[in-house]
Design a protein around this motif. Structure first.
Motif, mmCIF file in Angstrom:
data_model
loop_
_atom_site.group_PDB
_atom_site.id
_atom_site.type_symbol
_atom_site.label_atom_id
_atom_site.label_comp_id
_atom_site.label_asym_id
_atom_site.label_seq_id
_atom_site.Cartn_x
_atom_site.Cartn_y
_atom_site.Cartn_z
ATOM 1 N N GLN A 271 0.860 -1.180 0.000
ATOM 2 C CA GLN A 271 0.000 0.000 0.000
ATOM 3 C C GLN A 271 0.902 1.238 0.000
ATOM 4 O OE1 GLN A 271 -3.368 -0.152 -0.088
ATOM 5 N NE2 GLN A 271 -3.384 -2.395 0.002
ATOM 6 N N LYS A 272 0.300 2.396 -0.187
ATOM 7 C CA LYS A 272 1.054 3.637 -0.105
ATOM 8 C C LYS A 272 0.474 4.506 0.995
ATOM 9 C CE LYS A 272 2.745 3.915 -4.865
ATOM 10 N NZ LYS A 272 2.794 4.738 -6.104
ATOM 11 N N VAL A 273 1.358 5.015 1.845
ATOM 12 C CA VAL A 273 0.914 5.874 2.940
ATOM 13 C C VAL A 273 1.513 7.259 2.759
ATOM 14 C CG1 VAL A 273 0.640 3.966 4.557
ATOM 15 C CG2 VAL A 273 2.828 5.146 4.434
ATOM 16 N N LEU A 274 0.720 8.267 3.047
ATOM 17 C CA LEU A 274 1.167 9.645 2.914
ATOM 18 C C LEU A 274 1.716 10.101 4.258
ATOM 19 C CD1 LEU A 274 1.314 11.992 0.899
ATOM 20 C CD2 LEU A 274 -0.930 12.737 1.741
ATOM 21 N N VAL A 275 3.012 10.404 4.294
ATOM 22 C CA VAL A 275 3.697 10.758 5.533
ATOM 23 C C VAL A 275 4.183 12.202 5.459
ATOM 24 C CG1 VAL A 275 5.638 10.231 7.066
ATOM 25 C CG2 VAL A 275 4.440 8.370 5.888
ATOM 26 N N THR A 276 3.930 12.962 6.517
ATOM 27 C CA THR A 276 4.420 14.335 6.614
ATOM 28 C C THR A 276 5.476 14.409 7.701
ATOM 29 O OG1 THR A 276 2.304 15.286 5.919
ATOM 30 C CG2 THR A 276 3.801 16.736 7.111
ATOM 31 N N THR A 277 6.613 14.978 7.355
ATOM 32 C CA THR A 277 7.705 15.188 8.302
ATOM 33 C C THR A 277 7.911 16.683 8.452
ATOM 34 O OG1 THR A 277 8.783 13.139 7.586
ATOM 35 C CG2 THR A 277 10.127 14.714 8.815
ATOM 36 N N CYS A 278 7.840 17.190 9.668
ATOM 37 C CA CYS A 278 7.922 18.636 9.874
ATOM 38 C C CYS A 278 8.808 18.964 11.078
ATOM 39 C CB CYS A 278 6.520 19.200 10.091
ATOM 40 S SG CYS A 278 6.355 20.927 9.602
#
Length: 289
Positions: A271-278
């Protein structure tokens, strides 16, 4: 420290969120040239002398990684950086930093790490271009590694300034590391916003708001999309990263980067997961001689 992939896999299995992940909505792409991105970043950064970094300057920043479907971070990295010495050499200034870091994976608290690091500023070129001497930009299609490294704001900015430029080093990286025939880089949807922002809460708690009038600072936010096209024979695979950074000309060189963020899809369990790194600045204190 637990691998980010292992932590993310556990989170996905436990929360059963994989099936909920959706591809991000595609938007029309307006091309942005290397020069346009560089000009936007340079204008947002403004004029700042690296030699204004002084002994005992201190900053604290925090990085969070989150899923599109869950605002609760699955990874948190806290970093404290203190300038412990500024030494004049024949043709440069040598800065020594104490770098402390601590990571959290869900409910698991990692051990605190402390080590010393160094950066130099050439007397003949005390400008942001000096970052090239201490950092070699290499695009990485992965989230935060286990071996955390100290990265200063101006180094992140320098990396972004050349992110849209295809170099020989990148071409070699694509062929040798990614095992593709070739790769191309494009940038698009460049946006710049200006606003007044309150200083971080820990700065507000300082006497006189740390010297910032009305507890506020001017900020400029620069955002753009970075896309790499990987070619294997007749097959082309594209991977996109959304970048946005917020800079403040009211802050000195050491703490001018207020936030540095990127968002992209990662393949996990087919699957593809949307990850945000901030990464966000949480505190800054000017050093005292």
């Amino acid at each position: 420290m637990i691998s980010w992939k292992h932590g993310l896999l556990s989170l996905l299995v436990l929360s059963s969120v994989v099936s909920c992940i959706k591809e991000p909505v595609e938007e029309a792409e307006t091309p942005a040239s290397v020069a346009e991105v560089q000009d936007a970043l340079a204008t947002a950064w403004g004029q700042a002398d690296p030699l204004t970094m002084a002994k005992n300057d201190f900053l604290f920043q925090e990085t969070e990684q989150t899923l599109e479907t869950n605002p609760q971070p699955f990874y948190v990295l806290q970093e404290a950086i203190t300038i412990t010495n500024k030494e004049e050499k024949e043709d440069e200034w040598l800065y020594t930093y104490a770098y402390q870091s601590k990571a959290y994976k869900g409910d698991q608290e990692g051990a605190e790490s402390t080590r010393e690091d160094h950066r130099s500023v050439a007397k003949m070129d005390a400008s942001i271009a000096n970052a090239q001497r201490v950092m070699s930009y290499q695009p990485e299609l992965k989230t935060m590694a286990d071996d955390n490294q100290m990265v200063l704001g101006f180094e992140r900015l320098y990396g972004l300034a050349y992110a849209c430029e295809k170099s020989e080093a990148l071409d070699k990286y694509c062929k040798e590391e990614l095992q593709v025939d070739s790769c191309d880089i494009t940038c698009s949807n460049l946006k710049v916003e200006e606003e007044m922002r309150p200083v971080p809460d820990l700065i507000k708690a300082q006497p006189n708001c740390g010297g910032f009038e009305n507890c506020s600072i001017k900020t400029k936010k620069v955002a753009f999309n970075w896309t790499i096209a990987l070619k294997r024979g007749e097959t082309v695979e594209k991977q996109k990263v959304n970048y946005w950074v917020t800079l403040s000309p009211d802050m000195p060189f050491f703490s001018r980067m207020q936030e540095y963020c990127y968002r992209q899809l990662y393949p996990i369990q087919s699957q593809k997961v949307l990850v945000t790194t901030c990464t966000k600045l949480k505190n800054f204190k000017r050093g005292t001689p």
